[in-house]
Write a protein that holds these residues in place. Structure first.
Motif, short mmCIF file in Angstrom:
data_model
loop_
_atom_site.label_atom_id
_atom_site.label_comp_id
_atom_site.label_asym_id
_atom_site.label_seq_id
_atom_site.Cartn_x
_atom_site.Cartn_y
_atom_site.Cartn_z
N ASP A 118 15.11 -13.10 7.46
CA ASP A 118 14.35 -14.02 8.09
C ASP A 118 13.32 -12.93 9.10
OD1 ASP A 118 12.93 -16.83 9.76
OD2 ASP A 118 12.78 -15.63 10.97
N PRO A 119 11.64 -12.62 8.60
CA PRO A 119 11.02 -12.10 9.14
C PRO A 119 10.83 -11.82 11.07
CG PRO A 119 10.05 -13.25 7.58
CD PRO A 119 11.19 -13.44 8.17
N LEU A 177 19.81 -2.09 6.55
CA LEU A 177 18.19 -2.58 5.63
C LEU A 177 17.46 -1.65 4.39
CD1 LEU A 177 15.82 -3.18 8.34
CD2 LEU A 177 16.18 -4.25 6.71
N PHE A 178 17.99 0.22 4.61
CA PHE A 178 17.58 1.20 3.60
C PHE A 178 18.27 0.60 1.92
CE2 PHE A 178 15.01 3.19 6.48
CZ PHE A 178 14.18 3.48 5.86
N GLU A 179 20.07 0.79 2.55
CA GLU A 179 20.82 -0.06 1.00
C GLU A 179 19.85 -0.82 0.42
OE1 GLU A 179 24.90 1.62 3.12
OE2 GLU A 179 24.27 -0.10 2.70
N LEU A 233 12.51 -15.82 -8.34
CA LEU A 233 13.78 -15.52 -7.13
C LEU A 233 12.75 -14.15 -6.60
CD1 LEU A 233 17.24 -16.85 -8.66
CD2 LEU A 233 15.29 -18.33 -7.81
N ILE A 234 13.20 -13.64 -7.23
CA ILE A 234 12.12 -11.89 -6.78
C ILE A 234 11.42 -12.45 -5.42
CG2 ILE A 234 11.43 -9.79 -7.07
CD1 ILE A 234 13.48 -9.48 -9.28
N SER A 253 10.58 -11.21 3.21
CA SER A 253 11.84 -10.86 3.97
C SER A 253 11.62 -9.10 3.64
CB SER A 253 12.67 -10.79 3.46
OG SER A 253 13.09 -12.16 3.83
N ILE A 254 11.16 -7.97 2.25
CA ILE A 254 10.84 -6.78 2.09
C ILE A 254 10.39 -6.29 2.84
CG2 ILE A 254 10.81 -5.43 0.53
CD1 ILE A 254 12.39 -6.94 -1.55
#
Length: 277
Positions: A125-126, A145-147, A208-209, A215-216
């Motif tokens: 969630d942002p 996060l980076f993973e 879906l993406i 979030s991303i």
């Protein structure tokens, strides 16, 4: 053929990226830092958190994710907390509803409002991401996060290369040109960066993406703010973004995948500087 050309350009792109860092850092550091953080923060205000109950949810949420309240803790009762925080009981109840919707708390009859186990938190969630960065996020959280980015975004870039439309390619090109013209030190450049990545997600043509876009975007934004707060010097982001764009334009899925991996790897390398003693 396109993949071979793109792969051959990796070394050149990296060299340009490192040379570009000198231009990127030519502005006064204090001015650049203040403008970047302010602009990135404004860019991220997409959730309805502006009212009193939103501000209260932000305070309580930050207290929870930074450990002031531990999972299993029971918050003070409504009357006590409302008086302590100098808000109405209705505003306090609405703030708890916001936190409950994000998986941070749950209210039970007669037992009060309890902080949920971390496994139940909506970590993507942002707002929850922002609350982690309100203080000092852990090294493990940053690397997680980076993973996530490394697992998801290269695949998105590959799909975008196969499925993008000419209109989407034009939007990504325009966004990158704006980034190049304004840099991330200006809100125009920051908004263009968001447009570039949002359009890339859209070009994957997977709904879906596409739902991951917010979030991303938040993960990218707040990790950038973290680097700035820690005094990490950002390299010029344009050359590596251009490498992604060129691969997508050539409809070379593997080159796009490799380009995005490279972009994320270099972003992680920048971030890792903040963890050095």
């Amino acid at each position: 053929m396109a993949g071979a050309v793109a792969a051959a350009n990796v070394t050149t792109v990296l060299a340009v990226a490192y040379r570009g860092a000198a231009l990127w850092t030519s502005a006064p550091a204090d001015c650049r830092m203040d403008e970047l953080i302010a602009g990135l923060t404004r860019l991220g205000r997409g959730s309805p958190m502006g009212r009193l109950h939103g501000s209260l949810a932000r305070k309580l949420g930050t207290d929870i994710v930074t450990g002031r309240y531990q999972p299993g803790d029971v918050l003070e009762n409504e009357i006590v907390n409302a008086e302590r925080l100098k808000v109405s009981r209705s505003a306090y109840r609405e703030a708890l509803r916001i936190l409950a919707a994000k998986g941070l708390v749950e209210s039970r009859p007669k037992s009060g409002t309890q902080v949920c186990a971390r496994s139940r938190w909506n970590l993507l969630d942002p707002d929850v991401l922002a609350w982690h960065f309100a203080a000092e996020p852990s090294k493990d959280f940053i690397y997680s996060l980076f993973e996530l980015r490394m697992i998801v975004e290269p695949g998105i870039a590959a799909l975008a290369a196969e499925r993008r439309t000419e209109e989407q390619l034009a939007r990504m090109t325009a966004a990158l040109d704006i980034m190049d013209r304004h840099t991330l030190a200006a809100e125009e450049g920051q908004a263009a960066d968001a447009d570039f990545h949002d359009t890339l997600l859209e070009a994957s043509s997977n709904p879906l993406i596409g739902s991951l876009a917010v979030s991303i975007g938040a993960a990218v934004r707040w990790s950038t703010i973290h680097k700035l707060r820690e005094g990490v010097v950002l390299r010029d982001p344009i050359p590596l973004h251009r490498y992604v764009l060129n691969a997508v334009a050539a409809r070379d899925a593997e080159a796009a995948r490799d380009a995005m991996r490279l972009l994320i790897t270099e972003a992680l390398r920048d971030t890792a500087q903040s963890f050095k003693a």
